[in-house]
Each structure stands twice: as structure tokens, then as C-alpha cells.
Design an enzyme around this catalytic site. Sequence first.
Site, short mmCIF file in Angstrom:
data_model
loop_
_atom_site.label_atom_id
_atom_site.label_comp_id
_atom_site.label_asym_id
_atom_site.label_seq_id
_atom_site.Cartn_x
_atom_site.Cartn_y
_atom_site.Cartn_z
N HIS A 143 6.04 9.04 -23.13
CA HIS A 143 5.45 10.37 -23.28
C HIS A 143 4.89 10.73 -24.54
O HIS A 143 3.61 10.90 -24.69
CB HIS A 143 6.50 11.24 -22.91
CG HIS A 143 6.27 12.65 -23.06
ND1 HIS A 143 5.68 13.68 -22.14
CD2 HIS A 143 6.19 13.39 -24.05
CE1 HIS A 143 5.53 14.87 -22.49
NE2 HIS A 143 5.79 14.65 -23.61
N GLU A 144 5.68 10.20 -25.52
CA GLU A 144 5.24 10.40 -26.96
C GLU A 144 3.95 9.60 -27.27
O GLU A 144 2.87 9.83 -27.97
CB GLU A 144 6.15 10.08 -27.90
CG GLU A 144 7.40 11.03 -27.93
CD GLU A 144 6.97 12.36 -27.70
OE1 GLU A 144 5.97 12.88 -28.26
OE2 GLU A 144 7.78 13.30 -26.98
N HIS A 147 0.91 11.11 -25.87
CA HIS A 147 0.33 12.07 -26.65
C HIS A 147 -0.51 11.73 -27.66
O HIS A 147 -1.88 12.08 -27.81
CB HIS A 147 1.44 12.88 -27.35
CG HIS A 147 2.02 14.13 -26.69
ND1 HIS A 147 1.30 14.90 -26.19
CD2 HIS A 147 3.40 14.32 -26.33
CE1 HIS A 147 1.97 15.90 -25.59
NE2 HIS A 147 3.13 15.64 -25.65
N GLU A 221 1.16 18.67 -21.93
CA GLU A 221 2.34 18.05 -21.47
C GLU A 221 2.32 17.48 -20.17
O GLU A 221 2.88 16.27 -19.98
CB GLU A 221 3.64 19.32 -21.59
CG GLU A 221 4.03 19.53 -22.91
CD GLU A 221 4.51 18.55 -23.56
OE1 GLU A 221 5.42 17.52 -23.23
OE2 GLU A 221 3.85 18.48 -24.88
#
EC number: 3.4.24.-
Length: 287
Positions: A143-144, A147, A221
Site C-alpha cells: 500500500h505504501e 502511494h 487511499e
Amino acid sequence: MKRILLFLATNLAVVLVLSVVLNIVYAVTGMQPGSLSGLLVMAAVFGFGGAFISLLMSKSMALRSVGGVVIDTPRNEMEHWLLETVRRQANQAGIGMPTVAIYDAPDMNAFATGAKRDDSLVAVSTGLLHNMTRDEAEAVLAHEVSHIANGDMVTMTLMQGVVNTFVIFLSRFIANIVASRDSEEGEGSNMMVYFGVSMVLELVFGFLASFITMWYSRHREFHADAGAAQLVGKHKMIAALERLKMGQESHLEGSMMAFGITGKRSLSELMMTHPPLEKRIAALRNM
């Protein structure tokens, strides 16, 4: 999550400092605040300047704010796994190897920050490493990394720059109108009214504008979750979010909050940097 609130707080502080500088520029150069074209140019310079200064400072400030320890050489099997997992995912996503750090916190969280895709930071809490399975932690890292790969830090900075520009412009435009009505009190009093009103309005408009940046953060997100699902599979990402539902509230603050895996609870979704976990899980299941 820690990343966004720190970014917003830093950005606000920088903009306020630059606003003071802008008032000094007016006083020294004799430039009239009422000149709309000049005011708009100055607002853009200082508005985007504040946002980009915050971005350039984000890695060092994030590490300092959480007491993060950068992992250069792994000291144990967990740190070795963490470095290799981030390295593998960065290669998959087509970005440079981020700096990896661990910070001491009981909540299960992680965040990413940095000015460039090839010069970024991924930080993970000890609470996440101790309470999540490897598959769940792998999904959070993905997930990071997503980003970073999506360029969310830069696009957030550009959006914040636009927001800052309008906040500064509208604040000073209205302050000029108010100060003009008190012009009979003398030039010194006039400037004090202008300065005071503009600073108060910047705080008010800045707070209202934060709803825009929080909406954008919630929107991104979903994209980061989808990117993580592509890297490690949606079932791992869903499992990680399900685990977070049972965990503690995030302790991240500032700009880091926006790019953490989860955020603080709020009475209104409008005040949240992250969508409710239920909505994120539902979106992944519908992929």
C-alpha cells in the site's frame, strides 16, 4: 496517516511565515496589496513555495517526529525480511529503493513520504510488525509503495499549492477591502488592520480548505489499496484491513497521516484523511 497531518501542519506553518515575509515585501517595496494581478502572482509564489518546501522537508521531519530508525544493515531476521520485501515491491512498481525505517509505536501503522519516486521513505511501526502476520504486513508495505509509485506526494503538493494560492489571495483581497474602510484612521493603523485581518482569514480559510485535501487523501487511499492488491493480491490487502479494524487508533499526526495505512477516527467522514475501513474492504471485494 502520520504523513498527511504533518505535511498539512508544516505547510500551514511555512505559509504563515511566508505571509509575514509577504507583508514585509509590501512594506519595503511599496507594492499595493490591492493590485489584483500582483497579489495573485505573489499568492501563487508563496502558496506553491510553502507546499514544496514542506515536501522537500518531509523525509527528515517525518523521521524526527516519530523517532524513526533507518535500517541500513539488518540486525535480525525481521529487519532482513522488511528490507527485502520493500526492495521486491519497489522493483515490481518500477520505483527506486525507498529508505526503510522502523519507529516505536503500539498502533499498527506505516507511512510513506518523500519528494521523488526514487528518493522516498517507508516507515513501519513496531506495533504493526509485532501484531500482523507476514502476509498482512506485506500488504501494508505494498500500500505504501503504491502511494510512492502513484506520485501521491507530488500531486498532494500541487493540490496544496493551488489551495494555498487561493487562501492567500482571498484572505488578502478581503483584508484590503476591510482595511480600506478604516483608511481615515491613518496609514499605520490601516496596515495593522490589513495584517491582522489577513492572518485571521488565512487560518479560517486554511481550515476550510483542509476539507479539500482530506477528500483527496481519501480518494487516493482507494487507489493505493488497488495498487497493493495488484502487487500482493487483494486477499492479503483485505486481510490487512480486517486486522486493522481490530487494532488501536492511529497515533500518527501531521502530513504523515494521509499516507499511512489507517487514520484517526472522526465523528464525520469529512474530517478523515482515510475512508472507513469497511468502505475500503468493500471496494477491494468488488475489484
